[in-house]
Scaffold this active site. Sequence first.
Site, PDB file in Angstrom:
ATOM      1  N   VAL A 232       0.829  -1.205   0.000  1.00  0.00           N
ATOM      2  CA  VAL A 232       0.000   0.000   0.000  1.00  0.00           C
ATOM      3  C   VAL A 232       0.861   1.251   0.000  1.00  0.00           C
ATOM      4  O   VAL A 232       0.644   2.182  -0.776  1.00  0.00           O
ATOM      5  CB  VAL A 232      -0.956   0.000   1.213  1.00  0.00           C
ATOM      6  CG1 VAL A 232      -1.689   1.335   1.319  1.00  0.00           C
ATOM      7  CG2 VAL A 232      -1.954  -1.141   1.103  1.00  0.00           C
TER       8      VAL A 232
ATOM      9  N   PHE B 286      -8.125   0.936  -1.695  1.00  0.00           N
ATOM     10  CA  PHE B 286      -8.841  -0.189  -2.296  1.00  0.00           C
ATOM     11  C   PHE B 286      -7.970  -0.780  -3.393  1.00  0.00           C
ATOM     12  O   PHE B 286      -8.340  -0.818  -4.577  1.00  0.00           O
ATOM     13  CB  PHE B 286     -10.202   0.265  -2.824  1.00  0.00           C
ATOM     14  CG  PHE B 286     -11.069   0.872  -1.756  1.00  0.00           C
ATOM     15  CD1 PHE B 286     -11.813   0.076  -0.907  1.00  0.00           C
ATOM     16  CD2 PHE B 286     -11.094   2.243  -1.565  1.00  0.00           C
ATOM     17  CE1 PHE B 286     -12.583   0.629   0.107  1.00  0.00           C
ATOM     18  CE2 PHE B 286     -11.870   2.812  -0.563  1.00  0.00           C
ATOM     19  CZ  PHE B 286     -12.611   1.999   0.275  1.00  0.00           C
ATOM     20  N   LEU B 287      -6.776  -1.215  -2.992  1.00  0.00           N
ATOM     21  CA  LEU B 287      -5.772  -1.722  -3.931  1.00  0.00           C
ATOM     22  C   LEU B 287      -5.709  -3.245  -3.850  1.00  0.00           C
ATOM     23  O   LEU B 287      -5.552  -3.802  -2.772  1.00  0.00           O
ATOM     24  CB  LEU B 287      -4.400  -1.138  -3.600  1.00  0.00           C
ATOM     25  CG  LEU B 287      -4.303   0.380  -3.419  1.00  0.00           C
ATOM     26  CD1 LEU B 287      -2.878   0.778  -3.057  1.00  0.00           C
ATOM     27  CD2 LEU B 287      -4.768   1.102  -4.670  1.00  0.00           C
TER      28      LEU B 287
ATOM     29  N   LEU C 264     -28.833  -4.646  -0.752  1.00  0.00           N
ATOM     30  CA  LEU C 264     -27.603  -4.372  -0.009  1.00  0.00           C
ATOM     31  C   LEU C 264     -27.772  -3.131   0.862  1.00  0.00           C
ATOM     32  O   LEU C 264     -27.095  -2.109   0.667  1.00  0.00           O
ATOM     33  CB  LEU C 264     -26.425  -4.203  -0.976  1.00  0.00           C
ATOM     34  CG  LEU C 264     -25.884  -5.497  -1.567  1.00  0.00           C
ATOM     35  CD1 LEU C 264     -24.820  -5.203  -2.620  1.00  0.00           C
ATOM     36  CD2 LEU C 264     -25.304  -6.397  -0.482  1.00  0.00           C
TER      37      LEU C 264
ATOM     38  N   GLY D 133     -31.189  -3.697   7.279  1.00  0.00           N
ATOM     39  CA  GLY D 133     -32.626  -3.710   7.542  1.00  0.00           C
ATOM     40  C   GLY D 133     -32.986  -4.933   8.362  1.00  0.00           C
ATOM     41  O   GLY D 133     -32.171  -5.447   9.121  1.00  0.00           O
ATOM     42  N   PHE D 134     -34.202  -5.404   8.161  1.00  0.00           N
ATOM     43  CA  PHE D 134     -34.674  -6.548   8.937  1.00  0.00           C
ATOM     44  C   PHE D 134     -34.516  -7.821   8.115  1.00  0.00           C
ATOM     45  O   PHE D 134     -33.962  -7.828   7.015  1.00  0.00           O
ATOM     46  CB  PHE D 134     -36.121  -6.303   9.361  1.00  0.00           C
ATOM     47  CG  PHE D 134     -36.629  -7.254  10.403  1.00  0.00           C
ATOM     48  CD1 PHE D 134     -35.820  -7.663  11.440  1.00  0.00           C
ATOM     49  CD2 PHE D 134     -37.931  -7.737  10.343  1.00  0.00           C
ATOM     50  CE1 PHE D 134     -36.271  -8.547  12.402  1.00  0.00           C
ATOM     51  CE2 PHE D 134     -38.396  -8.616  11.297  1.00  0.00           C
ATOM     52  CZ  PHE D 134     -37.570  -9.020  12.327  1.00  0.00           C
TER      53      PHE D 134
ATOM     54  N   CYS E 277     -40.246 -17.053  -1.732  1.00  0.00           N
ATOM     55  CA  CYS E 277     -39.140 -17.542  -2.566  1.00  0.00           C
ATOM     56  C   CYS E 277     -37.850 -17.791  -1.791  1.00  0.00           C
ATOM     57  O   CYS E 277     -37.329 -18.896  -1.793  1.00  0.00           O
ATOM     58  CB  CYS E 277     -38.865 -16.553  -3.705  1.00  0.00           C
ATOM     59  SG  CYS E 277     -40.225 -16.388  -4.875  1.00  0.00           S
TER      60      CYS E 277
ATOM     61  N   LYS F 244     -42.899  -7.720   2.957  1.00  0.00           N
ATOM     62  CA  LYS F 244     -42.382  -6.442   2.484  1.00  0.00           C
ATOM     63  C   LYS F 244     -43.558  -5.586   2.053  1.00  0.00           C
ATOM     64  O   LYS F 244     -44.693  -6.063   1.910  1.00  0.00           O
ATOM     65  CB  LYS F 244     -41.382  -6.613   1.339  1.00  0.00           C
ATOM     66  CG  LYS F 244     -41.956  -7.168   0.040  1.00  0.00           C
ATOM     67  CD  LYS F 244     -40.860  -7.223  -1.017  1.00  0.00           C
ATOM     68  CE  LYS F 244     -41.400  -7.748  -2.346  1.00  0.00           C
ATOM     69  NZ  LYS F 244     -40.334  -7.783  -3.372  1.00  0.00           N
TER      70      LYS F 244
END
Length: 440
Positions: free
Chosen positions: A11, A161-162, A261, A264-265, A271, A327
Amino acid sequence: MKVAVFGLGYVGAVTAAGLASRGHEVVGVDVDPLKVDMIAAGQSPVVEPGIETLVREAVAAGRLQATTDPRLALENADVSLVCVGTPSSPRGDTDLTYIQRALVDLRDAMEVAQPPASGHHSVVIRSTVPPGTGAEVVAPVFAEESLPEGWSVGTAMCPEFLREGCGVADFFAPPFVVVGTGDPTTRAALTELFAFLGQEVHHVDVASAEALKYACNAFHAVKVTFANEMGRVFSPYGVDARQVMEIFCEDHKLNIAPTYLRPGFAFGGSCLPKDLRALQSMARHIGVEIPMVGSAMVSNEIAVRSLVDRVIATGHHSVCLLGLSFKMDTDDLRESPNLEVAERLFGKGLDVRIYDPIVNPDLLFGANLRHLQSKLAHVNRLLAATPDQALEGAEVVLVSSSDPAGLAALKASSPKVVIDLNGRLGPDVEQLAPYEGVSW
């Protein structure tokens, strides 16, 4: 700008060479004299495609130097970037020994080094460190009252972020530039330092910047594991999992996308739970293990159980659920985590009332009605016709629906605790005095 880079590993070396190649004056610092000598000779101390040229040209132009003496690096420097290693300790937590040593060296060097013309120096952590490191480890070293005359210091986190093997390419084309600091002068300095990238800078608090790298790396590990588990399951069925995943990745609406992403819950519906169980069954049938897929169901159960425990821990007895289906904008109650929470709270003797703008027991039929009746036999008594009725006297409110009528009634009520299971209810709700996020 004049920049000191502490640590000349992957880095640090890439960062130092990259910044020097864009006109900054960079001095690298490392305890290993071999690395320092290699930089002085125009050679890279690490193997990365393209870095040899960067180092050679930057050294020849006089913009990149290296030393074992932090005092030389800090002389008139505007910014220090700490890029030392943060390995795992034997028990798995992050070992901050090298960070702490670099900070002490940096602070000691201020006693003898000349400060920059502005008098302000930015100490920036670029190594991967846990949230809280900036506040608990870095900032105290540079407390204003303890600094030598002429120095003022702002601290920050600027994660890298290498990827090894393409670090140079990643340095010049990062996925994002993130600056975590509460110091305006440091924020401006880092914006200037990385201006050559031509990217918008995400300005966040220090802890969020520290957490981001862990979230990214965890997700990368999850992706590798997921693809491998799919291969283990499908291969014995004669399926080429490479082709499956190739097409899978073409879906930028759901699969490779921000969809789902967000904190949440728990998940539910007709499905996801069913198909996860089916995958586990397929795996058992052919004798392979897919622990990550299996742990998704375990983690989902933990989300439900934790919420129930959290409600009980409040000591309050009256609970209102705004939203019952798995939902919003659907009346599907199959494997709804909200329904599961209602059932468990009711079973523990709490007074539970529910409002859902779509779920109406008078209109339900078929599988939905049977599922509701099997979970909550007294559902007609628990379901309220209006949000006002559901909220009357409620001490704890669990909100998963952003139904306008429900939110308006919530703002007009006076519960003791509001727990947001949605995450997108808006500032009017989040500013309520008793507001809490389910995982934020």
